[in-house]
Write a protein that holds these residues in place. Structure first.
Motif, mmCIF file in Angstrom:
data_model
loop_
_atom_site.group_PDB
_atom_site.id
_atom_site.type_symbol
_atom_site.label_atom_id
_atom_site.label_comp_id
_atom_site.label_asym_id
_atom_site.label_seq_id
_atom_site.Cartn_x
_atom_site.Cartn_y
_atom_site.Cartn_z
ATOM 1 N N TRP A 1 0.835 -1.197 0.000
ATOM 2 C CA TRP A 1 0.000 0.000 0.000
ATOM 3 C C TRP A 1 0.873 1.252 0.000
ATOM 4 C CZ3 TRP A 1 -3.802 2.138 -1.804
ATOM 5 C CH2 TRP A 1 -4.293 3.351 -1.303
ATOM 6 N N SER A 2 0.638 2.101 -0.978
ATOM 7 C CA SER A 2 1.399 3.334 -1.132
ATOM 8 C C SER A 2 0.884 4.352 -0.110
ATOM 9 C CB SER A 2 1.203 3.820 -2.574
ATOM 10 O OG SER A 2 1.562 5.163 -2.686
ATOM 11 N N TYR A 3 1.648 4.538 0.951
ATOM 12 C CA TYR A 3 1.151 5.349 2.064
ATOM 13 C C TYR A 3 0.787 6.765 1.673
ATOM 14 C CZ TYR A 3 1.380 2.276 6.134
ATOM 15 O OH TYR A 3 1.112 1.305 7.049
ATOM 16 N N LYS A 4 1.585 7.347 0.792
ATOM 17 C CA LYS A 4 1.309 8.760 0.516
ATOM 18 C C LYS A 4 -0.043 8.977 -0.173
ATOM 19 C CE LYS A 4 4.380 9.252 -3.512
ATOM 20 N NZ LYS A 4 4.751 7.868 -3.384
ATOM 21 N N THR A 5 -0.580 7.946 -0.764
ATOM 22 C CA THR A 5 -1.889 8.078 -1.409
ATOM 23 C C THR A 5 -2.979 8.319 -0.362
ATOM 24 O OG1 THR A 5 -1.088 6.452 -2.984
ATOM 25 C CG2 THR A 5 -3.393 7.031 -3.126
ATOM 26 N N ASN A 6 -2.799 7.672 0.794
ATOM 27 C CA ASN A 6 -3.756 7.864 1.886
ATOM 28 C C ASN A 6 -3.199 7.152 3.115
ATOM 29 O OD1 ASN A 6 -5.925 7.592 3.741
ATOM 30 N ND2 ASN A 6 -7.389 7.868 2.066
ATOM 31 N N LEU B 1 14.498 -5.073 -8.386
ATOM 32 C CA LEU B 1 14.543 -3.898 -9.259
ATOM 33 C C LEU B 1 13.196 -3.211 -9.165
ATOM 34 C CD1 LEU B 1 16.223 -5.487 -12.393
ATOM 35 C CD2 LEU B 1 17.281 -3.902 -10.763
ATOM 36 N N HIS B 2 13.238 -1.888 -9.102
ATOM 37 C CA HIS B 2 12.018 -1.126 -8.923
ATOM 38 C C HIS B 2 11.909 -0.036 -9.978
ATOM 39 C CE1 HIS B 2 10.176 2.589 -6.938
ATOM 40 N NE2 HIS B 2 9.167 1.774 -7.108
ATOM 41 N N CYS B 3 10.687 0.236 -10.417
ATOM 42 C CA CYS B 3 10.475 1.458 -11.181
ATOM 43 C C CYS B 3 9.090 1.980 -10.839
ATOM 44 C CB CYS B 3 10.592 1.207 -12.690
ATOM 45 S SG CYS B 3 9.213 0.285 -13.372
ATOM 46 N N HIS B 4 8.898 3.242 -11.078
ATOM 47 C CA HIS B 4 7.573 3.847 -10.941
ATOM 48 C C HIS B 4 7.548 4.879 -12.052
ATOM 49 C CE1 HIS B 4 3.966 5.613 -9.230
ATOM 50 N NE2 HIS B 4 4.558 6.785 -9.247
ATOM 51 N N ILE B 5 6.848 4.547 -13.140
ATOM 52 C CA ILE B 5 7.044 5.331 -14.365
ATOM 53 C C ILE B 5 6.244 6.624 -14.388
ATOM 54 C CG2 ILE B 5 7.692 3.324 -15.757
ATOM 55 C CD1 ILE B 5 4.875 3.224 -16.843
ATOM 56 N N GLY B 6 5.343 6.803 -13.431
ATOM 57 C CA GLY B 6 4.558 8.030 -13.394
ATOM 58 C C GLY B 6 3.237 7.735 -12.737
ATOM 59 N N THR B 7 2.341 8.707 -12.795
ATOM 60 C CA THR B 7 1.054 8.483 -12.155
ATOM 61 C C THR B 7 -0.069 8.794 -13.137
ATOM 62 O OG1 THR B 7 -0.209 8.856 -10.117
ATOM 63 C CG2 THR B 7 0.826 10.791 -11.134
ATOM 64 N N PHE B 8 -1.210 8.144 -12.967
ATOM 65 C CA PHE B 8 -2.350 8.273 -13.882
ATOM 66 C C PHE B 8 -1.912 7.991 -15.323
ATOM 67 C CE2 PHE B 8 -6.287 9.924 -15.673
ATOM 68 C CZ PHE B 8 -7.188 9.531 -14.708
ATOM 69 N N GLU C 1 2.850 -1.274 -6.319
ATOM 70 C CA GLU C 1 2.655 -0.208 -5.329
ATOM 71 C C GLU C 1 1.457 0.651 -5.720
ATOM 72 O OE1 GLU C 1 6.347 1.854 -5.705
ATOM 73 O OE2 GLU C 1 7.522 0.220 -4.834
ATOM 74 N N THR C 2 0.448 0.000 -6.230
ATOM 75 C CA THR C 2 -0.717 0.716 -6.747
ATOM 76 C C THR C 2 -1.362 1.578 -5.660
ATOM 77 O OG1 THR C 2 -1.055 -1.226 -8.087
ATOM 78 C CG2 THR C 2 -2.841 0.387 -8.037
ATOM 79 N N GLY C 3 -1.582 2.838 -5.979
ATOM 80 C CA GLY C 3 -2.192 3.754 -5.023
ATOM 81 C C GLY C 3 -3.571 4.187 -5.478
ATOM 82 N N ARG C 4 -3.591 5.215 -6.341
ATOM 83 C CA ARG C 4 -4.862 5.862 -6.685
ATOM 84 C C ARG C 4 -5.897 4.902 -7.262
ATOM 85 N NH1 ARG C 4 -4.581 10.408 -8.904
ATOM 86 N NH2 ARG C 4 -2.369 10.874 -8.980
ATOM 87 N N ALA C 5 -5.457 3.953 -8.080
ATOM 88 C CA ALA C 5 -6.438 3.082 -8.737
ATOM 89 C C ALA C 5 -7.186 2.226 -7.717
ATOM 90 C CB ALA C 5 -5.753 2.189 -9.775
ATOM 91 N N ALA D 1 -8.018 9.358 -3.361
ATOM 92 C CA ALA D 1 -6.561 9.332 -3.475
ATOM 93 C C ALA D 1 -5.979 10.721 -3.260
ATOM 94 C CB ALA D 1 -6.148 8.810 -4.849
ATOM 95 N N TYR D 2 -4.967 10.798 -2.455
ATOM 96 C CA TYR D 2 -4.121 11.978 -2.267
ATOM 97 C C TYR D 2 -4.770 13.155 -1.545
ATOM 98 C CZ TYR D 2 -0.850 9.416 -5.092
ATOM 99 O OH TYR D 2 -0.015 8.434 -5.545
ATOM 100 N N ASN D 3 -6.091 13.220 -1.447
ATOM 101 C CA ASN D 3 -6.670 14.403 -0.813
ATOM 102 C C ASN D 3 -6.441 14.449 0.697
ATOM 103 O OD1 ASN D 3 -7.870 16.122 -2.868
ATOM 104 N ND2 ASN D 3 -9.070 14.314 -3.358
HETATM 105 C C1 LIG Z 1 7.404 5.202 -5.718
HETATM 106 C C2 LIG Z 1 5.929 5.297 -5.813
HETATM 107 N N1 LIG Z 1 5.181 4.170 -5.758
HETATM 108 C C3 LIG Z 1 3.824 4.213 -5.838
HETATM 109 C C4 LIG Z 1 3.137 5.397 -5.987
HETATM 110 C C5 LIG Z 1 1.652 5.360 -6.095
HETATM 111 O O1 LIG Z 1 1.235 5.838 -7.325
HETATM 112 P P1 LIG Z 1 -0.291 5.791 -7.822
HETATM 113 O O2 LIG Z 1 -1.134 6.418 -6.789
HETATM 114 O O3 LIG Z 1 -0.255 6.584 -9.097
HETATM 115 O O4 LIG Z 1 -0.646 4.355 -8.062
HETATM 116 C C6 LIG Z 1 3.882 6.588 -6.067
HETATM 117 C C7 LIG Z 1 3.194 7.878 -6.265
HETATM 118 O O5 LIG Z 1 3.648 8.797 -6.912
HETATM 119 C C8 LIG Z 1 5.297 6.531 -5.975
HETATM 120 O O6 LIG Z 1 6.037 7.651 -6.046
#
Ligand SMILES: Cc1ncc(COP(=O)(O)O)c(C=O)c1O
Lengths: 352, 454, 81
Positions: free
Chosen positions: B80-85, B212-219, B304-308, B400-402
């Protein structure tokens, strides 16, 4: 028995007209029995709403931006009042939404004959290269730019001049990397990235209306050369041509695409080599489609028949020299019709 | 004579192209209940504005996503991507479903630890991990994703100091055909930097490559970008394996799947244009399966799916504060929730749905928040029926994110409630008070001596 | 007065002086029709209450705002003599 009922979208007929009115004229010319035409309009002021002998009934439609569910509800409502056999969507912007509800429409007994979603995606300018890489259809060499540091390297791969294009709109010619830089910045600030650089090809440009059977077969195609242009570069007059080389290119491309339904192709024939290149594929009829009727190749009617599941024999290339010239005229409309469309969202001309 | 039902008298001018919107074809939508609970009763009890989360939707979306991936690939782990919520109650639901934690700061790391998540179930991302935080994470066995060389050196230094050899992972950025390219994070794949870092990590002798990790962007609306990302990571994993003899244990493709929200610049609504989770799953898993890993060396697929997962489980309940006409004749409305608590309004065209529709003509309306700030616009244009002061509206999706990016600005942050799967409504965050903000402040005695009215 | 206004039963209004067209809802149509038929603005509140299920305060407020809106749109602008 109720007449065959066909709904057609795109009734605005301004100086950059939608294909709805000419598509309806073609259907009326092609159908052996009188059919009932329902115009699906987005605006009460679409001139096609008011033209004599075009649509029998007109319904206002929600904009595609409101989503598939809203569109489906509206069509189901209309279908309840006036059962529809076939819908011909004629605008790029609405096609994805119609594709989303294709199954539901089929369940209602409403048929379409339109491209597949995967075919729509092929049009994306940023992915146009895939036509060549995956299907072997010749396209001008192009590259997507995401940063200006790529520009100095263009010299290695391209002959100047090149075309610099935005993802959706805008195209400029550039004679040097420096000019590319200028256009790149301008397009980026206006339309965002990526910016596309495409090899400029000197030659003759042709416009084609075609219908594919969806299995690789070409039902018919009418190529034309533009003779008169609007200031936006759209055809205001043109003439059919018959060039076996071009015909082969069209047939080959439509087969590789296994294109289903109507399309407008823009094709360039390179002057020095005689090679043909696909410049653009639009997944709908062009506004000049009535020329196909003039040339004895009624492609809108063929599309209706295909939608109904009837066989349509492939058409021979049309004779060259059929000329069209567009003109506009001012029609007098009644305020009552306008009122009906604005307040009730529908107008019925048959019951008058 | 019986009187007719009343509706505020309205006159709307037809402007080019807009008259259409008054046609019958426009669906009028309302939303009066969330998970069966009447919106008006939620507001009566908790006031407005009010954030509401649906546990049912959270669990449902999570299970859909887990299913989409696990049906296609043998080893799948969500974090769970904490920063999303990062509300505790929300995180606990995800952990309960089997999710690990994905954090991007020592603050979030501590939040996860407090919820009892062990270090080895925390993925630690981000471009800044202060040395003590990095040391703690390495020590607790967290999956540390190194962002740059300085961090790699620092991890090596810590390993030396602790006399240990630590597993670490690297974040990789790359061209996946989408824009903007998030190349500010991690090591670049396309120019060979990522391979270089992976090999360098081994030769140091104090670290070894775990994943190996990547996070190519959001939305990201293009599932194919994930196919490319996964296949590049797989290629990199195999190359490292060839050169070092060591297989890696996981490939993490990050987050970024589009939720069903709608960007302002998007034409069709997100419910139509966002790809279903199955499309992303198909893209990622087919790339991994095609990569040809040996059966015993199949890496775990991390997500690490967050917003979806959470976006459409979150709702903002708000009320009309005032109706207005702007000088140019447009209808406008002020509501009690603004961009202070709906930060995502800057990017997304949220649905604004009245709780009841008493009829009357829909009219294009600007929806303003309550801040005395020109930028406080919740929707620049939306078609709404006539509404009265105190009428309730639901804004969605806002999960998400609010509740992490909300601002303590001008107004206090409101309550957050959770509707449980049995329909129970629990307060999961109390409304702020002035004390919440002021208790951290210190006034020098020389300034507190005098009061304002002297 | 108001010879320039063509108001239909279902709330479609054409202003012959400006060429603009409008949609009005039921109560809006009712009020404008009263004006066209010669009612004084001060009498509108009472007429509204007679025909619609509305309290006096609301009627007063809404009539005031509606009249302002009509003027703002030039619908009820008076011709210069
Ligand atoms: C490293 C990483 N993982 C996961 C997320 C979650 O992304 P999302 O909410 O677009 O699924 C983010 C958000 O920017 C992130 O920076």
């Amino acid at each position: 028995m109720r007449p065959l009922t066909i709904a057609v979208t795109g009734l605005n007929a301004t100086d950059n007209p939608a294909p709805g009115v000419p598509v309806i004229r073609s259907i009326r010319a092609g159908s052996p029995e009188p059919c009932r035409i329902i115009g699906l309009a987005y605006d009460p002021l679409d001139p096609g709403n008011y033209m004599e002998g075009i649509a029998d009934d007109i319904y206002l439609m929600p904009y595609p931006s409101q989503g598939a569910q809203v569109l489906l509800e509206r069509i189901a409502h209309i279908h309840g009042q006036t059962p529809i056999d076939v819908i011909l969507p004629t605008l790029d912007s609405e096609l994805p939404t119609y594709l989303k509800i294709q199954g539901d429409l089929r369940d209602l007994g409403v048929r379409m004959f339109v491209p597949h979603e995967s075919q729509l995606r092929l049009r994306s300018k940023a992915k146009f290269n895939e036509l060549k890489d995956n299907l072997g259809i010749e396209v001008p060499k192009s590259i997507t730019l995401t940063e200006s540091s790529q520009i100095p390297k263009l010299d290695d791969d391209f002959r100047f001049p090149v075309m610099v294009k935005g993802q959706f709109y805008d195209a400029y010619i550039a004679y040097s990397p420096m000019e590319v830089e200028g256009h790149f910045q301008r397009i980026r600030s206006k339309w965002g990235l990526p910016v596309i650089v495409q090899q400029f090809i000197t030659g003759e440009e042709y416009d084609v209306v075609a219908v594919g059977d969806g299995r690789g077969g070409l039902v018919g195609a009418v190529p034309m050369r533009k003779m008169q242009l609007t200031d936006k570069g759209k055809a205001w007059g043109g003439i059919t041509i018959n060039d076996p080389g071009l015909n082969r290119f069209i047939e080959d491309a439509m087969s590789k695409l296994a294109w289903q339904g109507p399309c407008e192709l823009e094709i360039m024939r390179e002057q020095t080599t005689g090679k043909h290149y696909m410049l653009e594929i639009n997944p709908r009829f062009p506004a000049w489609v009535f020329l196909s009727v003039g040339a004895g190749r009624n492609l809108p009617w063929a599309t209706v028949e295909l939608a109904l599941g009837r066989d349509v024999a492939p058409m021979e290339p049309a004779a060259p020299g059929v000329l069209f010239l567009r003109h506009s005229f001012d029609q007098i409309c009644t305020l009552a019709d306008y009122e009906a469309l604005t307040t009730a969202g529908e107008l019925h001309r048959t019951n008058k | 004579m019986t009187k007719q039902a009343y509706e505020k008298p309205t006159i709307i001018k037809h402007t080019g192209g807009l008259a259409n919107k008054f046609g019958r074809g426009i669906s009028r939508r309302t939303l009066s209940r969330i998970d069966g609970i009447p919106v008006t009763s939620l507001i009566e009890e908790h006031g407005s504005p009010l954030f509401v989360f649906s546990e049912h939707r959270i669990r449902q979306r999570y299970r859909e996503a887990y299913r989409a991936f696990s049906l296609r690939y043998p080893k799948v782990q969500f974090s769970w991507s904490y920063k999303t919520n990062y509300l505790d109650a929300i995180c606990r639901i995800y952990h309960d479903e089997g999710s690990w934690a994905e954090v991007v700061s020592e603050m979030e790391y501590e939040m996860a630890r407090r919820l009892g998540i062990p270090g080895d179930k925390i993925l630690f991302n981000g471009p800044y991990k202060p040395k003590p935080a990095l040391a703690r994470a390495l020590d607790e066995g967290a999956k540390v994703h190194l962002d740059h060389y300085e961090e790699l050196y620092q991890a090596e230094q810590i390993a030396k100091e602790h006399g240990k050899k630590y597993p670490v992972s690297i974040r990789v950025n790359m061209d996946t055909g989408i824009h903007p390219r998030w190349d500010r994070f991690g090591f670049n794949y396309d120019n060979g930097e990522a391979l270089d870092a992976a090999l360098r990590l081994h030769t140091g002798g104090h670290l070894y490559l775990d994943g190996l990790h990547c996070h190519i962007g959001t939305f990201i609306l293009e599932p194919d970008a994930y196919r490319q990302a996964a296949s590049k990571l797989a290629a990199l994993a195999k190359e490292v394996r060839n050169k070092t003899g060591m297989p890696i244990s996981y490939i993490d493709v990050g987050g970024g799947f589009a939720s069903r929200s709608t960007l302002h610049e998007q034409y069709a609504p997100g419910t139509d244009s966002s790809p279903p989770i199955d499309d992303y799953a198909e893209a990622v898993t087919s790339a991994l399966l095609e990569a040809g890993f040996g059966a015993d060396e199949m890496p775990t697929l991390m997500l690490e799916t967050g917003r979806a997962l959470i976006d459409d489980a979150g709702f903002m309940l708000t009320r009309v504060v005032g109706n207005k006409r702007l000088a140019d004749g447009r209808r406008a409305m002020v509501i009690d929730a603004g961009v202070n608590v709906l930060f995502t309004s800057f990017w997304y065209r949220h649905d604004v749905l009245p709780v009841i529709d008493r009829g009357g003509m829909l009219e294009e309306t600007v929806v303003y928040g309550p801040l005395c700030m020109n930028i406080d616009i919740v929707r620049p244009s939306v078609h709404l029926p006539p509404l009265e002061v105190d009428d309730a509206l639901v804004i969605r999706p806002v999960g998400a994110y609010n509740v992490t990016q909300w601002m303590q600005f001008i107004r206090l942050r409101p309550k957050v409630v959770l509707i449980g799967t049995e329909g129970q409504v629990d307060l999961i965050r109390e409304a702020e008070t002035v004390d919440t903000i002021k208790h951290l402040e210190k006034t020098p005695p020389r300034l507190s001596a005098r009061s304002a009215d002297e | 007065m108001y010879e320039n206004l063509a108001l239909s039963e279902n709330g479609f209004l054409f202003d012959g002086r400006t060429g603009a067209t409008y949609s009005l809802n039921k109560s809006g149509t009712f009020l404008l029709k009263q004006l066209i038929e010669g009612a004084r603005p001060e009498a509108l509140k009472e007429k509204l209450i007679e025909s619609f299920d509305v309290d006096e305060a609301t009627a007063a407020r809404d009539v005031e705002q509606f009249l302002f809106r009509l003027k703002d749109l030039r619908v009820t602008e008076e011709d210069e003599a």
